[in-house]
Write an enzyme that holds these catalytic residues in place. Structure first.
Site, PDB file in Angstrom:
ATOM      1  N   HIS A 163       0.852  -1.196   0.000  1.00 27.35           N
ATOM      2  CA  HIS A 163       0.000   0.000   0.000  1.00 27.35           C
ATOM      3  C   HIS A 163       0.884   1.241   0.000  1.00 27.35           C
ATOM      4  O   HIS A 163       2.088   1.152   0.261  1.00 27.35           O
ATOM      5  CB  HIS A 163      -0.875   0.015   1.259  1.00 27.35           C
ATOM      6  CG  HIS A 163      -0.053   0.181   2.500  1.00 27.35           C
ATOM      7  ND1 HIS A 163       0.618  -0.868   3.091  1.00 27.35           N
ATOM      8  CD2 HIS A 163       0.266   1.281   3.240  1.00 27.35           C
ATOM      9  CE1 HIS A 163       1.306  -0.430   4.133  1.00 27.35           C
ATOM     10  NE2 HIS A 163       1.115   0.883   4.251  1.00 27.35           N
ATOM     11  N   HIS A 217       5.561   6.316  -0.792  1.00 32.84           N
ATOM     12  CA  HIS A 217       6.277   5.077  -1.146  1.00 32.84           C
ATOM     13  C   HIS A 217       5.448   3.852  -0.815  1.00 32.84           C
ATOM     14  O   HIS A 217       4.524   3.910   0.012  1.00 32.84           O
ATOM     15  CB  HIS A 217       7.611   5.011  -0.385  1.00 32.84           C
ATOM     16  CG  HIS A 217       7.448   4.893   1.087  1.00 32.84           C
ATOM     17  ND1 HIS A 217       7.150   5.970   1.901  1.00 32.84           N
ATOM     18  CD2 HIS A 217       7.486   3.821   1.913  1.00 32.84           C
ATOM     19  CE1 HIS A 217       7.036   5.560   3.145  1.00 32.84           C
ATOM     20  NE2 HIS A 217       7.231   4.262   3.185  1.00 32.84           N
TER      21      HIS A 217
HETATM   22  P1  ATP Z   1       4.754  -3.945  11.337  1.00 33.58           P
HETATM   23  O1  ATP Z   1       4.915  -2.696  12.146  1.00 33.58           O
HETATM   24  O2  ATP Z   1       4.008  -5.024  12.051  1.00 33.58           O
HETATM   25  O3  ATP Z   1       6.006  -4.422  10.747  1.00 33.58           O
HETATM   26  P2  ATP Z   1       3.494  -2.204   9.475  1.00 33.58           P
HETATM   27  O4  ATP Z   1       4.598  -1.237   9.722  1.00 33.58           O
HETATM   28  O5  ATP Z   1       3.084  -2.418   8.059  1.00 33.58           O
HETATM   29  O6  ATP Z   1       3.818  -3.630  10.085  1.00 33.58           O
HETATM   30  P3  ATP Z   1       1.971  -0.483  11.117  1.00 33.58           P
HETATM   31  O7  ATP Z   1       3.158  -0.215  11.993  1.00 33.58           O
HETATM   32  O8  ATP Z   1       0.650  -0.627  11.779  1.00 33.58           O
HETATM   33  O9  ATP Z   1       2.186  -1.777  10.276  1.00 33.58           O
HETATM   34  O10 ATP Z   1       1.927   0.695  10.064  1.00 33.58           O
HETATM   35  C1  ATP Z   1       0.863   0.873   9.140  1.00 33.58           C
HETATM   36  C2  ATP Z   1       1.331   1.854   8.080  1.00 33.58           C
HETATM   37  O11 ATP Z   1       1.635   3.106   8.691  1.00 33.58           O
HETATM   38  C3  ATP Z   1       2.618   1.441   7.374  1.00 33.58           C
HETATM   39  O12 ATP Z   1       2.595   1.972   6.062  1.00 33.58           O
HETATM   40  C4  ATP Z   1       3.707   2.132   8.154  1.00 33.58           C
HETATM   41  O13 ATP Z   1       4.844   2.393   7.356  1.00 33.58           O
HETATM   42  C5  ATP Z   1       3.023   3.433   8.525  1.00 33.58           C
HETATM   43  N1  ATP Z   1       3.539   3.937   9.798  1.00 33.58           N
HETATM   44  C6  ATP Z   1       3.688   3.233  10.950  1.00 33.58           C
HETATM   45  N2  ATP Z   1       4.162   4.030  11.934  1.00 33.58           N
HETATM   46  C7  ATP Z   1       4.330   5.257  11.395  1.00 33.58           C
HETATM   47  C8  ATP Z   1       4.785   6.521  11.897  1.00 33.58           C
HETATM   48  N3  ATP Z   1       5.150   6.675  13.151  1.00 33.58           N
HETATM   49  N4  ATP Z   1       4.826   7.573  11.035  1.00 33.58           N
HETATM   50  C9  ATP Z   1       4.428   7.422   9.765  1.00 33.58           C
HETATM   51  N5  ATP Z   1       3.986   6.274   9.216  1.00 33.58           N
HETATM   52  C10 ATP Z   1       3.936   5.203  10.026  1.00 33.58           C
END
Ligand code: ATP
Ligand code: MG
Length: 179
Positions: free
Chosen positions: A43, A125
């Site tokens: 995504h 990205h």
């Molecule tokens: P995991 O953390 O389990 O490896 P994930 O990163 O895909 O999986 P989430 O951490 O819930 O899952 O993040 C969901 C989306 O939001 C992802 O695209 C992630 O890159 C983005 N994201 C997560 N934390 C942040 C943040 N602090 N700032 C900006 N984007 C974020």
């Protein structure tokens, strides 16, 4: 206290593009590059909300429904590696204004509703690998695919049994701009 959910706004990949990305990733990077992101999880994040109460979620859904944004096309023609974050990604060399505006409006509403927004500039990205901390060879020639954004969605990120999956809660159309 009401339960909180981990939420974000994002663009999903149409199934055909999702297949192309997965194939290109397999052809381009060794499997031990990092932790593969599941095909269904690919995504483009527009705004990360974090852990959100039901009340804030309702406010943000209502705001999202009032955004008057039009559809746009993102050329997926760039790739890179952020070693610090451990992310290998696909992106764009020329983010369309409509994409930047949509992300900007969602991020400002998120901030106004108390969802902390990091201060780094928005770099649209699609993450391909996480935990990619060793050097990664990025090919000089990257693909050039068109991601047609016809809607954006609010997703819940659910971590269970050692895996993260996303659940689409609601989507809003981005009508095609007729010129
Ligand atoms: P995991 O953390 O389990 O490896 P994930 O990163 O895909 O999986 P989430 O951490 O819930 O899952 O993040 C969901 C989306 O939001 C992802 O695209 C992630 O890159 C983005 N994201 C997560 N934390 C942040 C943040 N602090 N700032 C900006 N984007 C974020
Ligand atoms: Mg994460």
């Amino acid at each position: 206290m009401s339960a909180q959910r981990r939420l974000f706004f994002a663009l999903s990949l149409p199934p055909e593009l999702q297949k192309q990305v997965v194939q290109w990733r397999a052809d381009t990077f060794p499997a031990d590059t990092g932790r593969l992101i599941a095909a269904a999880n690919l995504h483009l994040t527009l705004a990360f909300l974090g852990e959100v109460s039901a009340q804030k979620e309702a406010a943000l859904r209502s705001v999202a429904g009032r955004i008057d944004a039009k559809g746009f096309t993102v050329q997926i023609d760039d790739a890179g590696h952020w070693p610090g974050a451990g992310v290998v990604w696909l992106g764009t060399r020329r983010a369309p204004r409509a994409l930047l505006q949509l992300a900007d409006v969602l991020r400002s509403h998120a901030a106004r509703n108390g969802c902390y927004q990091n201060t780094l500039p928005f770099h649209p990205h699609i993450s391909l690998f996480r935990a990619a901390t060793r050097p990664v060879a990025i090919p000089p020639a990257t693909p050039d695919w068109a991601l047609q954004a016809k809607e954006f969605g609010l997703y819940q990120s659910i971590y269970e049994r050692g895996r993260t999956r996303y659940s689409l809660l609601q989507s809003w159309p981005l009508p095609v701009l007729l010129t």
